[in-house]
Design a protein around this motif. Structure first.
Motif, PDB file in Angstrom:
ATOM      1  N   MET A 477       1.084  -1.244   0.466  1.00  0.00           N
ATOM      2  CA  MET A 477       0.125   0.055   0.203  1.00  0.00           C
ATOM      3  C   MET A 477       1.026   1.254   0.464  1.00  0.00           C
ATOM      4  O   MET A 477       0.424   1.975   0.056  1.00  0.00           O
ATOM      5  N   PHE A 478       2.299   1.205   0.309  1.00  0.00           N
ATOM      6  CA  PHE A 478       3.123   2.644   0.092  1.00  0.00           C
ATOM      7  C   PHE A 478       4.153   2.418  -0.340  1.00  0.00           C
ATOM      8  O   PHE A 478       4.582   1.512  -1.315  1.00  0.00           O
ATOM      9  N   MET A 479       4.419   3.478  -1.147  1.00  0.00           N
ATOM     10  CA  MET A 479       5.413   3.720  -2.013  1.00  0.00           C
ATOM     11  C   MET A 479       6.901   4.667  -1.304  1.00  0.00           C
ATOM     12  O   MET A 479       6.751   5.680  -0.034  1.00  0.00           O
ATOM     13  N   ARG A 480       7.399   4.664  -1.519  1.00  0.00           N
ATOM     14  CA  ARG A 480       8.999   5.317  -0.985  1.00  0.00           C
ATOM     15  C   ARG A 480       9.438   6.527  -2.317  1.00  0.00           C
ATOM     16  O   ARG A 480       9.644   5.515  -3.799  1.00  0.00           O
ATOM     17  N   GLY A 481      10.430   7.382  -1.962  1.00  0.00           N
ATOM     18  CA  GLY A 481      11.069   7.470  -2.557  1.00  0.00           C
ATOM     19  C   GLY A 481      11.765   7.812  -3.992  1.00  0.00           C
ATOM     20  O   GLY A 481      12.315   7.925  -4.877  1.00  0.00           O
ATOM     21  N   ASP A 482      12.386   5.878  -3.021  1.00  0.00           N
ATOM     22  CA  ASP A 482      13.584   5.069  -4.246  1.00  0.00           C
ATOM     23  C   ASP A 482      13.134   4.148  -5.336  1.00  0.00           C
ATOM     24  O   ASP A 482      13.348   4.652  -6.440  1.00  0.00           O
ATOM     25  N   GLU A 483      11.980   4.269  -5.108  1.00  0.00           N
ATOM     26  CA  GLU A 483      10.881   3.770  -5.577  1.00  0.00           C
ATOM     27  C   GLU A 483      10.911   4.772  -7.430  1.00  0.00           C
ATOM     28  O   GLU A 483      10.923   4.561  -9.008  1.00  0.00           O
ATOM     29  N   PHE A 484      10.683   5.913  -6.947  1.00  0.00           N
ATOM     30  CA  PHE A 484      10.805   6.910  -8.043  1.00  0.00           C
ATOM     31  C   PHE A 484      11.751   7.023  -8.660  1.00  0.00           C
ATOM     32  O   PHE A 484      11.847   6.568 -10.056  1.00  0.00           O
ATOM     33  N   ASP A 485      13.025   7.011  -8.444  1.00  0.00           N
ATOM     34  CA  ASP A 485      14.633   7.173  -8.780  1.00  0.00           C
ATOM     35  C   ASP A 485      14.281   5.540 -10.116  1.00  0.00           C
ATOM     36  O   ASP A 485      14.695   5.730 -11.153  1.00  0.00           O
ATOM     37  N   HIS A 486      13.925   4.544  -9.439  1.00  0.00           N
ATOM     38  CA  HIS A 486      13.885   2.764 -10.423  1.00  0.00           C
ATOM     39  C   HIS A 486      12.735   3.152 -11.291  1.00  0.00           C
ATOM     40  O   HIS A 486      13.227   3.016 -12.251  1.00  0.00           O
ATOM     41  N   LEU A 487      12.025   4.075 -11.277  1.00  0.00           N
ATOM     42  CA  LEU A 487      10.770   4.398 -11.853  1.00  0.00           C
ATOM     43  C   LEU A 487      11.091   5.527 -13.294  1.00  0.00           C
ATOM     44  O   LEU A 487      11.059   4.953 -14.109  1.00  0.00           O
ATOM     45  N   ALA A 488      12.516   6.432 -12.870  1.00  0.00           N
ATOM     46  CA  ALA A 488      13.079   7.325 -13.605  1.00  0.00           C
ATOM     47  C   ALA A 488      14.166   6.424 -14.542  1.00  0.00           C
ATOM     48  O   ALA A 488      14.131   7.086 -15.465  1.00  0.00           O
ATOM     49  N   ASP A 489      14.847   5.885 -13.849  1.00  0.00           N
ATOM     50  CA  ASP A 489      15.657   5.117 -15.127  1.00  0.00           C
ATOM     51  C   ASP A 489      15.067   4.442 -16.227  1.00  0.00           C
ATOM     52  O   ASP A 489      15.683   3.834 -17.267  1.00  0.00           O
ATOM     53  N   LEU A 490      13.709   3.838 -16.007  1.00  0.00           N
ATOM     54  CA  LEU A 490      12.720   3.381 -17.040  1.00  0.00           C
ATOM     55  C   LEU A 490      12.753   3.848 -18.611  1.00  0.00           C
ATOM     56  O   LEU A 490      13.033   3.584 -19.506  1.00  0.00           O
ATOM     57  N   TYR A 491      13.298   5.110 -18.339  1.00  0.00           N
ATOM     58  CA  TYR A 491      12.963   6.615 -19.051  1.00  0.00           C
ATOM     59  C   TYR A 491      14.306   7.532 -19.428  1.00  0.00           C
ATOM     60  O   TYR A 491      13.881   8.244 -20.324  1.00  0.00           O
ATOM     61  N   PHE A 492      14.519   7.147 -18.106  1.00  0.00           N
ATOM     62  CA  PHE A 492      15.852   8.221 -18.762  1.00  0.00           C
ATOM     63  C   PHE A 492      16.532   7.468 -18.213  1.00  0.00           C
ATOM     64  O   PHE A 492      17.100   7.404 -17.400  1.00  0.00           O
ATOM     65  N   PRO A 493      17.442   6.474 -19.429  1.00  0.00           N
ATOM     66  CA  PRO A 493      18.967   5.378 -19.172  1.00  0.00           C
ATOM     67  C   PRO A 493      19.731   5.965 -18.752  1.00  0.00           C
ATOM     68  O   PRO A 493      20.098   7.817 -18.196  1.00  0.00           O
TER      69      PRO A 493
END
Length: 505
Positions: A477-493
């Protein structure tokens, strides 16, 4: 500065006396200057304070500004997201909820949402309508004959002695109105705890309220108090998150005759609880003590509280549960971030496991030993907001306790003077003059409203996440800032990776 003060000071004093005598008026000016000069001369030759020795009068300004440093920080320096241990925005939310005012904020979040430490809840586009009924949890295993239907959110351990009589009365009356329990702290059951609210009686290493003349556990005294109708649960305190492995401390200035009588100690002396219990010395002894207290109390829920340190010791307790077939009704997990009125800084800052990893460890260990369904896990340690409560539940807790949030609801301003007997709001002091400023009728209502409004927000958060009940709350149910880093890597290698490959070519 000292030499200049001594030489020019005497000149100024003599000159003002001459002028005052000539004009035959304003004698108070040379008198005042003479007193200041005499004080300066004394400070110039004393050997205890280097600042005052070098700056005989101006040095006092240093001590004055140091004494009001917490207030200066709060009023003139802190931003909304600053402040330790609780930032201003969290304290403000508690104040508004306690006063039953709107807790909404304007113009958006002030948090760094792109920071790795950011944490939030994954909402659902199929959000539910929040429930009005506040959540409750049954406490009491198969060996308990008087199970208790507890609130999800309760008052954590704060002794009479650490807190004033009016603070305890306010907490207990608020707990009565809100139908949640009030943990007594290890200082014993005082008359101020008996305003009709449910109690969880905490038994510490000093056995205050149930000890003999030598400080050992007294079964007869324990039975007398534990069978009182107000006492719904009994908690054995093994260790406290803010100072694990260190006994509790009641400063002598707070140890009034009334408190000494309740605790069965000598008034006026600093009371330090032993670091460990004398009634047992190993896991098997602890569990037999749990069983003894449950029998003496007439079958009420009995558990223990600890801050996780050496994980092998907790595993040993779990092993002994299965060997002896003795199960506590609950285990309270206190995090290293927990609060206290007095602790050495090394203990507060460097001993014990934080709440989140401790909850994960305890939950998994209980499951590994097939014990999780036999008891309840209570989270304690900086569980202040609705988000904190849900996070604790997601990490494995069944319910939560909080101390400092309820102190805020009483008017605490985080002045950081709990150990000095100079609490300006009358909450953490035994100074009668300061205590008079705390109005019991008003503060009891604030305690009630803080509890109610916090749990109502919990219901709203669960509904926003599309969940139907607290049983559905988990880590997904929770999300953290480091998840956003991994997600950003998918779009900005990682461009640097390409640079490294070209460099090798």
């Amino acid at each position: 500065m000292r030499d200049k003060f001594l030489s020019w000071g005497i000149v100024l004093v003599v000159a003002t006396w001459i002028v005052a005598i000539l004009i035959r008026a304003h004698y108070w000016i040379p008198t005042l200057l003479s007193a200041i000069y005499a004080l300066g001369v004394y400070n110039a030759y004393q050997s205890k304070h280097a600042i005052l020795r070098n700056f005989p009068v101006l040095g006092y300004f240093r001590y004055f500004f140091e004494s009001i440093s917490p207030e200066m920080q709060q009023y003139f320096i802190e931003r909304e997201t600053d402040g330790k241990p609780f930032p201003r925005n969290q304290r403000s939310a508690v104040y508004r909820r306690a006063k039953n005012l709107s807790d909404t904020v304007a113009f958006g979040t002030q948090l760094e949402v792109n920071h790795r430490k950011y944490e939030g809840i994954k909402h659902s586009i199929y959000a539910k309508s929040p429930k009005e009924e506040l959540p409750r949890v049954w406490v009491g295993g198969e060996q308990c004959t008087q199970p208790y239907h507890a609130s999800l959110f309760n008052i954590s351990a704060m002794s009479f002695g650490a807190l004033s009589d009016r603070a305890q009365i306010s907490l207990n009356r608020g707990a009565k109105k809100g139908n949640f329990y009030h943990n007594t702290g290890e200082g014993g059951i005082s008359p101020h705890h008996l305003e009709g609210g449910d109690l969880c009686w905490q038994i510490g290493t000093g056995y205050f309220g149930c000890r003999d003349e030598e400080g050992k556990f007294n079964p007869e005294l324990f039975k007398k108090y534990s069978t009182m109708p107000n006492v719904k649960m009994v908690e054995i305190k093994l260790s406290q998150g803010a100072k694990p492995g260190h006994g509790g401390v009641l400063p002598g200035v707070k140890n009034t005759p009334e408190i000494a009588k309740i605790r069965h100690v000598t008034p006026g002396v600093t009371v330090i609880s032993p670091p460990s219990h004398s009634a047992f010395s190993d896991a098997a002894g602890l569990l037999r003590f749990v069983q003894q207290l449950r029998e003496l109390s007439g079958g009420k829920p009995v558990g223990f509280k600890l801050c996780i340190g050496d994980t092998k010791e907790f595993e040993d307790i779990c092993v002994q549960m299965n060997v002896l077939k003795i199960y506590p009704d609950f285990i309270t997990i206190d995090g290293a971030e927990g609060g206290t009125g007095a602790a050495p800084p090394e203990f507060s800052d460097g001993v014990g496991m934080p709440l989140e990893p401790a909850l994960i460890f305890v939950n998994r260990t209980l499951k590994n030993y097939n014990l999780r369904d036999k008891l309840r896990v209570i989270a304690s340690g900086k569980v202040l907001t609705s988000l904190d409560i849900l996070r604790a539940i997601a990490m494995g807790a069944d319910m939560c306790n909080n101390a400092r949030g309820f102190m805020f609801s009483l008017g605490c301003i985080q002045a950081l003077r709990c150990n000095s007997n100079n609490c300006p709001t009358g909450v953490a002091t035994q100074d009668k003059m300061l205590i008079k400023g705390l109005d019991v009728t008003d503060k009891a209502e604030r305690v009630y409203h803080f509890h109610k409004n916090t749990l109502h927000t919990c219901n709203e958060l669960i509904a926003a996440a599309g969940r139907n009940s607290y049983e559905e709350v988990d880590a997904t149910m929770f999300m953290r800032g480091d998840e956003f880093d991994h997600l950003a890597d998918l779009y900005f290698p990682d461009i640097l990776g390409n640079v490294k490959q070209k460099a090798r070519v």
